[in-house]
Design an enzyme around this catalytic site. Sequence first.
Site, mmCIF file in Angstrom:
data_model
loop_
_atom_site.group_PDB
_atom_site.id
_atom_site.type_symbol
_atom_site.label_atom_id
_atom_site.label_comp_id
_atom_site.label_asym_id
_atom_site.label_seq_id
_atom_site.Cartn_x
_atom_site.Cartn_y
_atom_site.Cartn_z
ATOM 1 N N ALA A 127 67.314 -13.238 5.071
ATOM 2 C CA ALA A 127 66.762 -14.357 4.314
ATOM 3 C C ALA A 127 67.429 -14.402 2.947
ATOM 4 C CB ALA A 127 65.246 -14.210 4.175
ATOM 5 N N SER A 128 66.988 -15.320 2.095
ATOM 6 C CA SER A 128 67.681 -15.539 0.830
ATOM 7 C C SER A 128 67.547 -14.376 -0.134
ATOM 8 C CB SER A 128 67.145 -16.813 0.162
ATOM 9 O OG SER A 128 65.751 -16.711 -0.037
ATOM 10 N N ALA A 178 66.260 -11.000 0.917
ATOM 11 C CA ALA A 178 66.387 -9.674 1.532
ATOM 12 C C ALA A 178 66.738 -9.811 3.011
ATOM 13 C CB ALA A 178 65.072 -8.907 1.368
ATOM 14 N N GLN A 179 67.073 -8.691 3.622
ATOM 15 C CA GLN A 179 67.275 -8.650 5.064
ATOM 16 C C GLN A 179 66.629 -7.389 5.625
ATOM 17 O OE1 GLN A 179 71.569 -8.886 5.365
ATOM 18 N NE2 GLN A 179 71.799 -6.695 5.690
ATOM 19 N N LYS A 203 63.304 -3.255 4.929
ATOM 20 C CA LYS A 203 63.661 -4.506 4.251
ATOM 21 C C LYS A 203 64.376 -4.159 2.953
ATOM 22 C CE LYS A 203 61.447 -8.748 2.506
ATOM 23 N NZ LYS A 203 60.137 -9.446 2.400
ATOM 24 N N ASP A 260 52.026 -16.993 3.403
ATOM 25 C CA ASP A 260 53.280 -17.427 4.040
ATOM 26 C C ASP A 260 53.196 -17.149 5.541
ATOM 27 O OD1 ASP A 260 55.824 -18.491 4.144
ATOM 28 O OD2 ASP A 260 56.840 -16.633 3.594
#
Length: 528
Positions: free
Chosen positions: A134-135, A137-138, A157, A292
């Site tokens: 994602a923008s 983190a991964q 993460k 979210d």
Amino acid sequence: MASPISGTLALFRAAFVLAREGVVSALPAEGLPPMGRLAHRIAGVIARRSAKRRARADRLSVALNRLGPSYVKLGQFLATRPDIVGTTIALELGLLQDNVPPFPKAQAMAAVEASLGRTIDDLFLDFGEIVGAASIAQVHKARVMTREGQERFVAVKVIRPGVRERFLRELDAFAFIARVMELAVPSSRRLRPVAVVETLAQSTKIEMDLRLEAAAASEMAENVADDPGFRVPGIDWERTGRDVITMEWIDGVKMRDVEGVAAAGHDLPALGVQLIQSFLRHSMRDGFFHADMHPGNLFVAPDGAIVAVDLGIVGRLTADSRRFLAEILYGFIRRDYRRVAEVHFEAGYVPRNQDVLSFAQALRAIGEPIHGQPAETISMGHLLTLLFEVTELFEMRTRPELILLQKTMVVVEGVARSYDPRFNMWSAAEPVVSEYILRELGPAAKLREAREGIEAIGRLARRVPDLATGLEILARDMPDLIENGIHINDDDLIELAKDSRFAIAIGHIAQVVAALALAVIAWQLTFG
């Protein structure tokens, strides 16, 4: 702080990309001044042909991803603020997902080692490949040895390298653009663009410290420990720091894969009810909810439990806001619009200079059409959306926590309906709302309030000597105060200042009056 040149360049770049991807031409041109209509026509000319074939939400997603991760985050943030961008655009932004390539595994490993001060080999038996990006983190799948000597899989993460510096630069540019808007476009001031950017900057700082996400997951885990059918991953605190969070690996099916969940043998309608009730329980009982909850952040575990991940964005509701929400929903169910209106005034959300009966009439205009619909078509999120639109006419102040709740409720309802097209929101919500009403507003709550009142009386009784001391000083100096104005000698000032006893004692007088009144009312309601 962004320079005027860099800020202006950022403004022109953003305008060009939005026009090129067809976002500007997809907006209505009605009501624009002549220069605005000209700019709208130019934007239509330079838009890509391929962009014109996309839905507006898709155009927006492509444009923001082209502009960069901070623009994606800005879009996701504005999705929680329909009071600023409007309900339609807010819903479209709510569908916005990150679409960024992963960064190399070697960089992730270096970031983990730098954050935790230990080597990868010391921390993990195996540090696997990327499973999601994602923008900000991964996520990687890894294997660890527990202190009990058992091997288990974990999800790791990791913050994207350099993302903080990039966000800082782009947030500076946002701040410059916002200041220009407030100066050049007076009508934009009511939307408070500078304040919006400042709030975004603060929320982004929080989201980029993964220790705070770990703390949120830990808090929610405690809250839901005894709840049926819902949990969050356990946190591995030994392998968690500012730039990395390690948590339990979830073997399950993402809720966006409805067919996969069905193939695993789970009851789809029951899962929809389970999700809604869990969300309402967190909101009303705990005042702390996952904000979210899109289907990519929800898994169905093999045992049928819903597991929520990625608690980077959470919402909190005060006790007053929770009571407000419960009474509103309960009032609409019972068609008691007068009571719903009174709750708004009691909570201080609508100014006292407004008329309760006129407000109740406006609420009836929302509620009656809903009662004429089949139960399975009624949306609680839509109800709250309409409510906020109507309350704006009565000068209701924006409540960011309620708007965040409404936005999340819309998403959660959407997930539930994807699992059962005939999903009945009211029948699913009724047990949780009724339980809250009974616990917080019923006879047991009155007894609890009476007990708290009696405890307040006891606390005051223990401070009577302090109260007497303060009153004695005041009585002794009162004639001098009347004749010569305010003057208290140093010894008296020291006496009064000790533990702020006099101020505290005066405050307790009000407490005891309120406590006694509350105890009498509770006794009458319970036994009278």
